[in-house]
Design an enzyme around this catalytic site. Structure first.
Site, PDB file in Angstrom:
ATOM      1  CD  GLU A   9      -4.433  -6.011   2.983  1.00 16.94           C
ATOM      2  OE1 GLU A   9      -5.166  -5.339   3.732  1.00 16.94           O
ATOM      3  OE2 GLU A   9      -3.212  -5.870   2.893  1.00 16.94           O
ATOM      4  CD  GLU A  56      -3.111  -0.910   2.177  1.00 13.75           C
ATOM      5  OE1 GLU A  56      -2.869  -0.244   3.181  1.00 13.75           O
ATOM      6  OE2 GLU A  56      -4.207  -1.454   1.952  1.00 13.75           O
TER       7      GLU A  56
HETATM    8  C1  GAL Z   1      -4.810  -2.710   4.967  1.00 16.33           C
HETATM    9  C2  GAL Z   1      -3.365  -3.092   5.271  1.00 16.33           C
HETATM   10  C3  GAL Z   1      -3.293  -4.229   6.264  1.00 16.33           C
HETATM   11  C4  GAL Z   1      -4.199  -3.980   7.410  1.00 16.33           C
HETATM   12  C5  GAL Z   1      -5.576  -3.824   6.892  1.00 16.33           C
HETATM   13  C6  GAL Z   1      -6.567  -3.653   8.002  1.00 16.33           C
HETATM   14  O1  GAL Z   1      -4.894  -1.435   4.457  1.00 16.33           O
HETATM   15  O2  GAL Z   1      -2.712  -3.473   4.099  1.00 16.33           O
HETATM   16  O3  GAL Z   1      -1.972  -4.396   6.709  1.00 16.33           O
HETATM   17  O4  GAL Z   1      -3.776  -2.835   8.078  1.00 16.33           O
HETATM   18  O5  GAL Z   1      -5.634  -2.672   6.075  1.00 16.33           O
HETATM   19  O6  GAL Z   1      -7.821  -3.887   7.501  1.00 16.33           O
END
Ligand code: GAL
Length: 761
Positions: free
Chosen positions: A461, A400
């Site tokens: 994710e 990110e």
């Molecule tokens: C994302 C990040 C993860 C975690 C997640 C929480 O943005 O890549 O490491 O922080 O959010 O939902």
């Protein structure tokens, strides 16, 4: 019992984990004035401090420490190269042997090796000392800005000492270039190093042993390796009748590279590792493994555990891979956001679980010096892990982070030069980011699936912070959490332009106070941090094929609880009885059956079909009974049918009050190596054996025999359960653990610890 790895297998390799002395120090100057006070004998993997599972100031692990260990080298080792290998030390490790500085390693997530031959005294006692700095390091990824996970401290993975001939296999890397039913074309490189003063000639033979014992052998062309030099031999060979590595049948060949010197005519070195024959390619909407399409359905994994931080021995690493494959039924895992333990990857190879692994980092890109360290980490990751069949893609961007053309061109080039065969990806969270990789890897928190920005695209994710759920939340929240995962997975499966997705995340994890719920925990897991499933975890499990396991799980506790909606409904007009909306809330079950019948308090609610209209793309949509019966507390009986035949039944009863404890141990036999450990879960049950889902009673453990309890003791139940770990000492024997709590009947378990047969120093 450590698993096999390249570089360190059939030579003389000793596990170097025992009899370390450890102490916390205030600063590096204390190195010079070492005294005999305050040392503690410890075994690796080691966490510099044991912590509660939540609610602690992170400064508690951010300090300096020293580890030292004495060892003697047998005179018959004279002339050999001696290499000291660390799988992971957080964060900066300065290594000294006999008071001389051997080297420094920066960054806690990658492994490192030092040649200590010139520093040791053969036949005498030697001392290795590691000065470890586990304070925040702004100059080393992932740090420099805020990070949503804790780094912890300690030499938290294993160490090894190896003895190798001065002419040795320094590196070996193989991959499958082409595959037919009859022939596998294997390519790669073998690097030979000559640490001696004279040039020498050698041949290397490569043996591939299939599981059935069949061996095929290939001789590489003879090489002359100059004094103090390195020679790289290209490999190209054709293996007949190849047994493929696939998700359903992860066949592994045991490969042995044997180096024979031309002057002595002796085999002087050999290296052994597991190798899977498989091809990987990518199409717009799916990955191909051996030419067969695979939709990636996975979860992200952080490597940390309660109490011990990252310091989990091989058994817990392996268990996590088993949990992902069998309890959560996924076919892919992303090792967010850093390289993970070799034992975890070995297990993924053996179980058939695809892995997307990446360099350490979180949103922040530092200056030029920081970027050089990041590229070094990427190189260390690829060199260490490029023979793992399970790994299909390297993450070459800081998770990110913003675009940085120069940095990411370099990281892509580096990955492609070290491993031309694997895909690159790099996780970003904005859709118009510059695309330099093979796969567009994107974190999609829209709670649906956005149109593809580029294809092939992998959703790396989803969910996570958008809808966290604590294991002790009200059941509607746990249910909603599960249904979000179900609906996003449904959409992913239906989308021809998406190669798959990994939910955030498999397990709850410890984090800084600017993330999570202010308790140092992110409750984003489909399992809690003890790896106990929430309803979402049960949903994932229900996606397994019934051929592997028939699954039928309630997504309810059969309790009134606190309603989600305060809207009032009239249940009984005549008597004017008013109830909150929850009383009419539908009731869900997760199952891979094709019909489910629910009987509540003896009355059937009928047979119900999976929700195919709402979740048309899931292999096994959830089941919903629209209306709970008027009296819905009591006894539930669910029956699961496949092709009209009843194949499973499950009962659930409204909890009647905590009256007994139940202990469950994952492994009832451990290795007495001072490091091995297993999870010990304790459940609060009523007199029927039903879990009391909101019990918070304090549990006290008593342990006897050659074991240690790792965790809080006493500890309170959370959501009716909690877990600790039981760790073996170096004494074989029987460990007994007793758990009790006021007003309940306690429980006990025993664990046997068996002598270790592994060579160790
Ligand atoms: C994302 C990040 C993860 C975690 C997640 C929480 O943005 O890549 O490491 O922080 O959010 O939902």
């Amino acid at each position: 019992m450590h698993t096999k790895r390249p570089y360190i297998s059939h030579r003389e390799i000793y596990r170097f984990d025992r009899q370390w002395n450890y102490k916390k120090i205030d600063n590096e100057h204390e190195l010079e004035m070492q005294d005999d006070h305050g040392w503690e004998e410890i075994t690796l993997p080691h966490s510099n401090v044991l912590l509660p599972h939540s609610d602690f100031p992170v400064e508690r692990y951010q300090f300096h420490s020293i580890y030292k260990k004495q060892f003697t080298i047998d005179p018959n080792k004279a002339g050999q190269r001696i290499r000291l290998h660390f799988d992971g030390a957080m964060t900066v490790a300065k290594v000294y042997v006999n008071q001389q500085k051997v080297g420094v390693h920066e960054g806690g997530y990658t492994s490192f090796t030092f040649d200590i031959t010139d520093y040791v005294r053969i036949g005498n006692t030697n001392e290795v000392l590691v000065y470890l700095d586990s304070t925040p390091q702004k100059g080393i990824p992932p740090e420099g800005n805020e990070v949503d996970y804790l780094l912890f401290g300690g030499i938290y993975r294993s160490a090894f000492l190896e003895f190798v001939s001065p002419l040795y296999v320094d590196d070996i890397y193989l991959y499958t270039e082409n595959l037919t039913d009859k022939i596998a074309t294997i390519k790669g490189k073998v690097a030979l190093r000559n640490a001696g003063e004279k040039s020498r000639s050698a041949v290397v033979s490569l043996q591939f042993m299939a599981k059935n014992g069949d061996v095929q052998q290939f001789l590489l062309p003879e090489q002359t390796v100059p004094a103090k030099g390195l020679v790289t031999v290209e490999v190209q060979l054709e293996l007949e009748d190849p047994k493929r590595w696939s998700l359903g049948d992860p066949h592994l060949y045991q490969v042995k590279a044997i180096l024979q010197s031309m002057d002595s005519h002796l085999a002087e070195d050999d290296v052994e590792f597991n190798f899977g024959i498989r091809t990987i390619s990518v199409q717009a909407g799916f990955l191909e493994v051996n030419g067969d399409p695979v939709k990636l359905l996975g979860l992200n994994r952080h490597q940390m555990f309660p109490y011990i931080g990252n310091a989990a021995p091989w058994r817990l690493q392996r268990k996590d891979a088993e949990t992902l494959k069998y309890e959560l039924g996924v076919n892919y895992v992303r090792t967010s956001h850093y390289p993970q333990d070799p034992a975890f990857l070995d297990a993924c190879d053996e179980l058939g679980l695809l892995v997307f692994t990446e360099l350490p980092g979180w949103q922040h890109i530092g200056d030029e010096a920081w970027q050089l360290v990041a590229l070094q980490h990427l190189e260390e990751l690829i060199r260490r892990d490029r023979n793992h069949a399970s790994i299909f893609m390297w993450g070459v961007r800081i998770n990110e982070s913003p675009d940085d053309q120069d940095f990411y061109q370099k990281s892509n080039e580096l990955a492609r030069s070290l491993d031309p065969h694997r895909l690159t990806g790099g996780v970003r969270n904005f859709r118009d980011s510059e695309w330099l990789e093979d796969v567009f890897t994107y974190n999609d928190f829209s709670m649906g699936v956005l149109p593809t920005a580029n294809a092939p695209q992998l959703v790396t994710e989803f969910a996570g912070h958008m809808y966290p759920a604590k294991p002790y939340d009200e059941e509607y929240r746990l249910l909603k959490h599960a249904l979000y995962h179900a609906s996003i997975l449904n959409e992913v499966r239906g989308r021809e332009d998406i190669i798959g997705a990994s939910g955030w995340c498999a397990f709850d994890y410890n984090t800084h106070s600017n993330f999570g719920s202010g308790s140092n925990v992110c409750f984003h897991g489909v399992m809690d941090m003890f790896r106990v499933p929430k309803f979402a975890g049960l949903f994932y499990k229900s996606q397994r094929s019934p051929d592997e396991e028939v699954v039928l799980e309630f997504a309810t506790y059969a309790v009134h609880g606190s309603p989600e909606h305060t809207e009032i409904i009239v249940q009984d007009e005549e008597n004017k009885e008013f109830y909150p909306r929850n009383f009419a809330a539908p009731l869900y079950l997760f199952s891979n059956c094709d019909e489910v019948e629910l009987i509540v308090n003896g009355a059937t609610l009928g047979k119900c079909q999976p929700l195919r209209d709402e979740f048309p793309h899931l292999s096994h949509p959830p089941f919903r009974f629209e209306q709970r019966p008027y009296k819905f507390v009591g006894d539930y009986l669910a029956l699961g049918y496949l092709n009209g035949e009843k194949v499973i039944e499950k009962t659930l009863q409204t909890p009647q009050g905590l009256s007994q404890l139940k202990l469950v141990v994952d492994h009832d036999a451990l290795i007495a190596d001072g490091a091995d450990m297993t999870r010990l879960s304790v459940y609060g049950l009523d007199h029927n054996g039903t879990i009391t889902p909101y019990a918070t009673r304090t549990i006290q453990f008593e342990i006897t025999g050659p074991g240690m309890l790792i965790g809080e003791n006493p500890v309170a139940l959370e959501g009716g359960r909690i877990a600790v770990f039981v760790k073996a000492t170096q004494e074989p024997g029987i460990i007994s653990v007793l758990a009790h709590a006021s007003g309940t009947e306690g429980d006990s378990v025993t664990i046997e610890t068996r002598p270790s047969v592994e060579p160790a120093m």
